[in-house]
Design a protein around this motif. Structure first.
Motif, PDB file in Angstrom:
ATOM      1  N   GLY A 136     -37.873 -57.019  58.695  1.00  0.00           N
ATOM      2  CA  GLY A 136     -38.768 -58.151  58.880  1.00  0.00           C
ATOM      3  C   GLY A 136     -38.182 -59.167  59.838  1.00  0.00           C
ATOM      4  O   GLY A 136     -37.073 -58.999  60.363  1.00  0.00           O
ATOM      5  N   GLN A 137     -38.925 -60.258  60.092  1.00  0.00           N
ATOM      6  CA  GLN A 137     -38.514 -61.278  61.048  1.00  0.00           C
ATOM      7  C   GLN A 137     -37.862 -62.492  60.390  1.00  0.00           C
ATOM      8  O   GLN A 137     -37.343 -63.366  61.093  1.00  0.00           O
ATOM      9  N   ARG A 138     -37.873 -62.578  59.075  1.00  0.00           N
ATOM     10  CA  ARG A 138     -37.315 -63.762  58.418  1.00  0.00           C
ATOM     11  C   ARG A 138     -35.808 -63.829  58.600  1.00  0.00           C
ATOM     12  O   ARG A 138     -35.111 -62.824  58.504  1.00  0.00           O
ATOM     13  N   VAL A 139     -35.310 -65.043  58.892  1.00  0.00           N
ATOM     14  CA  VAL A 139     -33.877 -65.286  59.070  1.00  0.00           C
ATOM     15  C   VAL A 139     -33.421 -66.199  57.945  1.00  0.00           C
ATOM     16  O   VAL A 139     -33.965 -67.303  57.776  1.00  0.00           O
ATOM     17  N   PRO A 140     -32.422 -65.809  57.139  1.00  0.00           N
ATOM     18  CA  PRO A 140     -31.651 -64.562  57.212  1.00  0.00           C
ATOM     19  C   PRO A 140     -32.053 -63.542  56.154  1.00  0.00           C
ATOM     20  O   PRO A 140     -31.291 -62.619  55.858  1.00  0.00           O
ATOM     21  N   GLU A 141     -33.223 -63.682  55.549  1.00  0.00           N
ATOM     22  CA  GLU A 141     -33.549 -62.877  54.368  1.00  0.00           C
ATOM     23  C   GLU A 141     -33.670 -61.376  54.672  1.00  0.00           C
ATOM     24  O   GLU A 141     -33.211 -60.541  53.872  1.00  0.00           O
ATOM     25  N   ASP A 142     -34.308 -61.042  55.789  1.00  0.00           N
ATOM     26  CA  ASP A 142     -34.687 -59.645  56.026  1.00  0.00           C
ATOM     27  C   ASP A 142     -33.566 -58.823  56.665  1.00  0.00           C
ATOM     28  O   ASP A 142     -33.733 -58.191  57.716  1.00  0.00           O
ATOM     29  N   ILE A 143     -32.405 -58.828  56.037  1.00  0.00           N
ATOM     30  CA  ILE A 143     -31.283 -57.984  56.461  1.00  0.00           C
ATOM     31  C   ILE A 143     -30.486 -57.620  55.223  1.00  0.00           C
ATOM     32  O   ILE A 143     -30.384 -58.426  54.281  1.00  0.00           O
TER      33      ILE A 143
END
Length: 441
Positions: free
Chosen positions: A394-401
């Protein structure tokens, strides 16, 4: 007798059309290479006498004012080609009928079929007197070889499906997952010979998980160091750097994190990274060549995490070597290859091969949320034995990693498969698994 003409871009597709429309009892009367592909003339209820009486499917020798000797040579060549076609058609007919379960003649072995066609090819390769005739003979031989390869691969796959149904089932499921043919065969070779039906259902997923290497690297707990993210354009390098930087800031503070922009080609690349830097309170530096990169890294000694954003370059881009030279200027840089899971399997493999001279220590797999299947990406990682650091979805920073987890990736691959009801075509399975393939690189 029912005669029909088929035209396709290549021999495999033409043979598939013949098999789908006329079935395994069709007889190939002639093949010819056209400007737009391959032409095949096929018939049902084959009657050789009727075909010869009608003169169907045979090339007519060209008539001109040449001497009688040249005319006789041309006629003899045409006769040899006719014999080659007839013999090959008979051989293919016997090989095709061998796959039928009842009232069929004894199946001819692949070696015997290859030998018979080889004899026909040798009989047809007497050197003619002009270049046009030579090209015609070469085209005939190429058509015969392609047709033979299609038939032999189909026979081999059908034989495996009959004699080793569970192994064939595993290969079929691997294909549905999107796993490339060479990787699927290598994984299938690790299966026990006497596996049960339940094992055939679950063991392949376990083998797939076991062959995906992960580094276990985590910027939250392990020393960050200097990491350069490389890869083709549009794979998500800058966004991934922002996610990693945000994680490092939360753990170690903004003063211990720095970003370097080495992308001097893409418009607005530096501005995007500086925007992320302002949001995170992290300073962004610019490096346009090897010397400036060394100078910047000297200033950043002692920082916990330093992330280098590079230009996205294709494998054929002449500027790629310049990027390699810049990153090789210091031995402290850890190179990580970013791959997009939603790209085609061939594109992912080409990217890995293009950046192989840089010897990346690991990879990051991005855009899992946009991928219909992830088998191609997993195949590239397994084929090149490349460990995986992180995955993004996803594109959310920093959640989508997240830290890479092989079991979660395999579960995701299985979940994506449930959303698709497509079954692999038998012709594709025969092409992939009916012939021997080279070992993994």
């Amino acid at each position: 007798m029912k005669i029909k003409r088929f035209v396709a871009p290549d021999m495999r597709q033409a043979m598939r059309q013949v098999r789908d429309e006329q079935g395994p009892d069709a007889v190939i009367l002639s093949t010819r290479r056209l400007d737009d592909g391959i032409e095949i003339i096929a018939a049902l209820d084959y009657d050789e006498a009727l075909v010869r009486e009608a003169g169907f499917g045979f090339d007519q020798p060209k008539r001109d004012e040449s001497p009688m000797r040249a005319v006789r040579d041309e006629a003899e060549r045409a006769a040899r080609i006719d014999q080659a076609r007839a013999a090959t058609a008979a051989a293919v007919e016997r090989a095709t009928k061998s796959g039928t379960p009842a009232n069929a003649p004894q199946r001819q072995s692949s070696a015997a079929l290859a030998a018979s066609v080889a004899d026909v090819v040798r009989a047809a390769t007497v050197m003619p007197n002009n270049d046009a005739a030579v090209n015609g003979v070469r085209a005939e031989i190429n058509n015969l070889r392609e047709m033979l390869e299609v038939q032999l691969s189909t026979l081999a796959w059908n034989q495996m499906d009959r004699e080793q149904p569970l192994r064939a089932r595993v290969l079929r499921e691997m294909t549905r997952l999107g796993i490339d043919g060479d990787v699927a065969r290598a994984l299938c070779a690790e299966l026990p010979p006497g596996m049960t039906s339940d094992q055939a259902r679950y063991l392949p997923l376990g083998l797939l998980s076991r062959n995906i290497r992960t580094s276990g690297r985590n910027f939250d707990t392990v020393g960050g160091g200097i990491t350069a993210l490389v890869g083709t354009t549009g794979v998500g390098k800058t966004t991934t750097i922002a996610k990693l930087a945000a994680r490092a800031v939360l753990r170690h503070g903004a003063s211990n994190v720095a970003l370097i922009s080495a992308d001097q080609y893409r418009i607005g690349a530096g501005a995007q990274l500086e925007h992320y830097g302002r949001l995170l309170g992290v300073r962004v530096f610019n490096a346009h060549d090897a010397n400036s990169l060394r100078n910047v890294l000297l200033q950043l000694r002692g920082r916990h995490t330093v992330l280098v954003d590079t230009a996205g370059l294709a494998g054929t881009d002449p500027k790629l070597q310049q990027q390699f030279d810049t990153l090789r200027a210091t031995s402290d840089v850890r190179v990580c290859l970013v791959l997009a899971a939603n790209a085609q399997a061939q594109a992912i493999d080409s990217a890995v091969r293009a950046y192989a001279p840089l010897a990346p220590q690991s990879a990051i797999l991005t855009k899992l949320d946009e991928a219909p299947l992830i088998g191609g990406a997993l195949s590239a990682l397994i084929r090149h034995d490349m460990p995986l650091d992180y995955t993004t979805d996803g594109q959310r920073v920093p959640e989508d990693i997240a830290t890479a987890d092989a079991r979660k990736l395999v579960c995701l691959a299985a979940q994506l498969l449930k959303q698709r009801n497509e079954e692999p075509d038998d012709a594709l399975l025969a092409e992939r698994f009916g012939t021997a393939t080279p070992a993994l690189a």
